[in-house]
Scaffold this motif. Structure first.
Motif, PDB file in Angstrom:
ATOM      1  N   GLU A  38       0.814  -1.214   0.000  1.00  0.00           N
ATOM      2  CA  GLU A  38       0.000   0.000   0.000  1.00  0.00           C
ATOM      3  C   GLU A  38       0.851   1.268   0.000  1.00  0.00           C
ATOM      4  N   THR A 195      -3.696   4.953   4.544  1.00  0.00           N
ATOM      5  CA  THR A 195      -5.038   4.379   4.604  1.00  0.00           C
ATOM      6  C   THR A 195      -5.813   5.045   5.736  1.00  0.00           C
ATOM      7  N   LEU A 230      -7.050   1.359  -2.524  1.00  0.00           N
ATOM      8  CA  LEU A 230      -7.334   1.104  -1.117  1.00  0.00           C
ATOM      9  C   LEU A 230      -8.012   2.325  -0.501  1.00  0.00           C
TER      10      LEU A 230
END
Length: 269
Positions: A38, A195, A230
Motif C-alpha cells: 500500500e 489508509t 485502497l
C-alpha cells in the motif's frame, strides 16, 4: 546472507524480498507497474500528482533500495529517467540484480552508501523527486529523520521538487508528528497520505509524507487519493497543523521509528 535475505515467489509470478524476516519489497518482473504494498502505491500516487505527467522523465534519488520496486515502476512509466539509489547493503543489491534483473537500457544507478552519506555527496538542485524509504532491523534509522538530513534533502531537490518519506509508526503517530514538524521547518508545504485506518490512528502502519518548498497540488492529490485502490486519505493544511500541534522537531541526531509489533497484529499490504 541466505538466512538474512530471502526471496519468496508467489503463484502470480511476483517475488517478495524479505530482509531479517520482514517483507521489504514486492517485485513483479513481467509488470513493474503492478504495485502491491500500500505505501508503494501511495509513493507512486504522490510522484505522479506532484510531477510532470508521464512519460516525462524525472531525475529521482531513492534512499533505500531493497528490490528496487519503485525505480522499476518509474522506468516503466517514465522511460529513461535518471535514477540514483542509495543502498548500503551491497549483498542485497547483488542478490536482487542477479535474481530479479533490471530492464534493458535502464538508467538506474545503485551506490553502496547509507542515506546521509550518499545525500551529502549529491549535487545541489539535482533531483526532481527524492524518496526516503529505508529500514534497518525493521526501523527507520534515526539519521533519516534528523534536521541535518532534511536540510540535505532540501539542498538536493530542485526548487520545485518533491520529497517523500515512507514512515512507519504506532497508532498514536507521535513519531510521524515529530518527523513532520522537522520537515516542515525546512520544506514548508507538507501533506500525509495513508489508509484511513492509519490516519485515524487505529493501528500501526505506514504513511507517506509529501513535502516541497512550493505549494503542493492539493486538488490533484485529493482527486488521486479518492481514486486509490485502497481506502486512502490525505492530511494537508489545517489537518497537518492539528497532527503536529505540540510536536517537538527533531535535532541533528534524529530519532528511530518505533519497532513494529508482531506481524500477526498488523497488515503489511
Amino acid at each position: 546472507m541466505a538466512e538474512r535475505i530471502s526471496l519468496e515467489r508467489d503463484e502470480r509470478g511476483g517475488v517478495t524480498v524479505h530482509v531479517d524476516g520482514a517483507p521489504q519489497s514486492h517485485v513483479q518482473l513481467d509488470d513493474p507497474t503492478l504495485l502491491v504494498f500500500e505505501y508503494v502505491q501511495h509513493l507512486a500516487l504522490a510522484i505522479d500528482a506532484c510531477s510532470a505527467p508521464p512519460p516525462a522523465p524525472l531525475a529521482v534519488t531513492h534512499v533505500g533500495g531493497a528490490g528496487l520496486t519503485l525505480p522499476r515502476w518509474i522506468e516503466a512509466t517514465r522511460p529513461g529517467s535518471p535514477q540514483i539509489v542509495l543502498e548500503p547493503d551491497a549483498g542485497l543489491t547483488e542478490l536482487v540484480r542477479r535474481e530479479l534483473p533490471l530492464p534493458r537500457r535502464h538508467r538506474i544507478r545503485v551506490r553502496p552508501l547509507d542515506g546521509l552519506t550518499g545525500i551529502r555527496a549529491l549535487g545541489t538542485d539535482s533531483a526532481d523527486v527524492l524518496v526516503t524509504d529505508a529500514y534497518a532491523q525493521g526501523r527507520i534509522p534515526a539519521e533519516l529523520s534528523s534536521a541535518a538530513y532534511v536540510n540535505e534533502v532540501a539542498r538536493v531537490l530542485k526548487p520545485e521538487g518533491t520529497a517523500l518519506w515512507n514512515l512507519a509508526d504506532e497508532a498514536g503517530m507521535r513519531y510521524v508528528a515529530r518527523v513532520l514538524a522537522t520537515i516542515r521547518g525546512v520544506l514548508p508545504h507538507v501533506g500525509l497520505i495513508a489508509t484511513h485506518e492509519v490516519l485515524k490512528r487505529r493501528r500501526f502502519g505506514n504513511s507517506v509524507v509529501v513535502a516541497s518548498a512550493v505549494p503542493l497540488p492539493e486538488e490533484r492529490l485529493r482527486r488521486d487519493v479518492a481514486r486509490a485502490n485502497l481506502p486512502t486519505g490525505l492530511r494537508i493544511g489545517p489537518d497537518v497543523d492539528r497532527l503536529i500541534a505540540g510536536a517537538k522537531p527533531l535535532d541533528d541526531g534524529g530519532m528511530p521509528s518505533p519497532p513494529a509489533p508482531e506481524a500477526r497484529g498488523w497488515r503489511i499490504v
